[in-house]
Scaffold this active site. Sequence first.
Site, PDB file in Angstrom:
ATOM      1  N   GLY A   1      -0.551  -2.049 -33.955  1.00  0.00           N
ATOM      2  CA  GLY A   1      -1.408  -0.918 -34.173  1.00  0.00           C
ATOM      3  C   GLY A   1      -1.255  -0.354 -32.922  1.00  0.00           C
ATOM      4  O   GLY A   1      -2.432   0.111 -32.213  1.00  0.00           O
TER       5      GLY A   1
ATOM      6  N   ARG B   1      -2.412   4.059 -32.176  1.00  0.00           N
ATOM      7  CA  ARG B   1      -3.724   4.894 -31.834  1.00  0.00           C
ATOM      8  C   ARG B   1      -4.306   4.198 -31.124  1.00  0.00           C
ATOM      9  O   ARG B   1      -4.297   2.862 -30.740  1.00  0.00           O
ATOM     10  CB  ARG B   1      -4.573   5.122 -33.269  1.00  0.00           C
TER      11      ARG B   1
ATOM     12  N   VAL C   1       0.361  -5.441 -40.867  1.00  0.00           N
ATOM     13  CA  VAL C   1       0.327  -6.786 -40.177  1.00  0.00           C
ATOM     14  C   VAL C   1      -0.092  -7.998 -41.090  1.00  0.00           C
ATOM     15  O   VAL C   1      -0.042  -9.065 -40.999  1.00  0.00           O
ATOM     16  CB  VAL C   1      -0.420  -6.921 -38.827  1.00  0.00           C
TER      17      VAL C   1
ATOM     18  N   TYR D   1     -16.179  -8.965 -39.596  1.00  0.00           N
ATOM     19  CA  TYR D   1     -15.556  -8.659 -38.310  1.00  0.00           C
ATOM     20  C   TYR D   1     -15.679  -9.808 -37.444  1.00  0.00           C
ATOM     21  O   TYR D   1     -15.018 -10.103 -36.547  1.00  0.00           O
ATOM     22  CB  TYR D   1     -15.876  -7.181 -38.084  1.00  0.00           C
TER      23      TYR D   1
ATOM     24  N   ALA E   1     -16.509 -12.772 -37.673  1.00  0.00           N
ATOM     25  CA  ALA E   1     -15.736 -13.777 -37.957  1.00  0.00           C
ATOM     26  C   ALA E   1     -14.268 -13.976 -37.650  1.00  0.00           C
ATOM     27  O   ALA E   1     -13.893 -14.796 -37.104  1.00  0.00           O
ATOM     28  CB  ALA E   1     -15.950 -14.176 -39.484  1.00  0.00           C
TER      29      ALA E   1
ATOM     30  N   LYS F   1     -13.109 -12.003 -35.282  1.00  0.00           N
ATOM     31  CA  LYS F   1     -12.706 -11.953 -34.016  1.00  0.00           C
ATOM     32  C   LYS F   1     -13.304 -13.312 -33.191  1.00  0.00           C
ATOM     33  O   LYS F   1     -12.511 -13.534 -32.200  1.00  0.00           O
ATOM     34  CB  LYS F   1     -13.761 -10.918 -33.463  1.00  0.00           C
TER      35      LYS F   1
END
Length: 247
Positions: free
Chosen positions: A13, A16, A65, A156, A158, A160
């Site tokens: 990623g 950006r 990914v 999100y 969970a 991270k």
Amino acid sequence: MIELADKVAIVTGGSRGIGSAISTELAKSGVKVVVNYHSDVESAKKVVAEVKAAGGEAIAVQADVSNSEDVLSLIEQTINHFGQLDILVNNAGITKDKTFRKLSQDDWHQVINVNLNSVYNTISSALPHLLESDAGRIINISSIIGQTGGFGQTNYSAAKAGLIGYTKSLALELARKQVTVNAVCPGFIETEMVQEMPDKVREQIIASVPVQRLGQANEIARSVLFLCRDGEYITGQQLNINGGLYM
Ligand code: NAP
């Protein structure tokens, strides 16, 4: 302090937001950068052009990914082009924020696949090459939300939080192999991901940050550079860059 001029990095990623700032910051120190992207080829080309204009080396490589075959090809293209891999920055991420009662199974799986399962794909393919480096670096971009939780962000947070545990365990396994593994946990950073929030929510966030502003992508990028260049004795850590929002 590590000399970065002969090193090669993949930034997932990297096209950006925070990833683009990491790509250009590493390139400024002489790192050859593989700018990975998923769908926005123009942004990836722009980052590569920016690096080259500043005298650096970079290529753009498309790969999802969350797809193990794509990731294998990303690593193969890196080795074919640059001959080595020293730094892997797992930065690619998405959100699909909804309260749990409205969250579909697909919302759950997509966020877990892109933010967490992806690091199985990247590291399992990259590890043989990182082990050949005299200063291997794995940097996982987690989030303050993995530490505090976030309303409407069960999927999100969970993912991270999972990245933080993964970072510590892998750091233990690789400590003797000269590969450090760390997590960077940004607070709220001014990128498209945060710009998508309703204005009212953004204003509330800014008011709650002790330094009273959003962070900038280059503030995260500089922490990644620090871990790469000065981080020989730093492993298994979470580097919190959040304006004091979580201590
Ligand atoms: P962003 O501006 O939305 O950029 C996301 C990047 O990830 C893009 O380059 C995108 O490529 C890429 N990407 C998305 N899905 C991908 C996939 N399946 N395979 C490969 N690449 C993919 O996001 P950001 O705000 O810079 O966030 C970067 C990282 O920091 C994320 O992990 C995010 O969770 C974390 N983070 C951000 C904040 C914040 O406040 N912004 C705070 C804490 C943590 P395409 O454009 O080609 O799709």
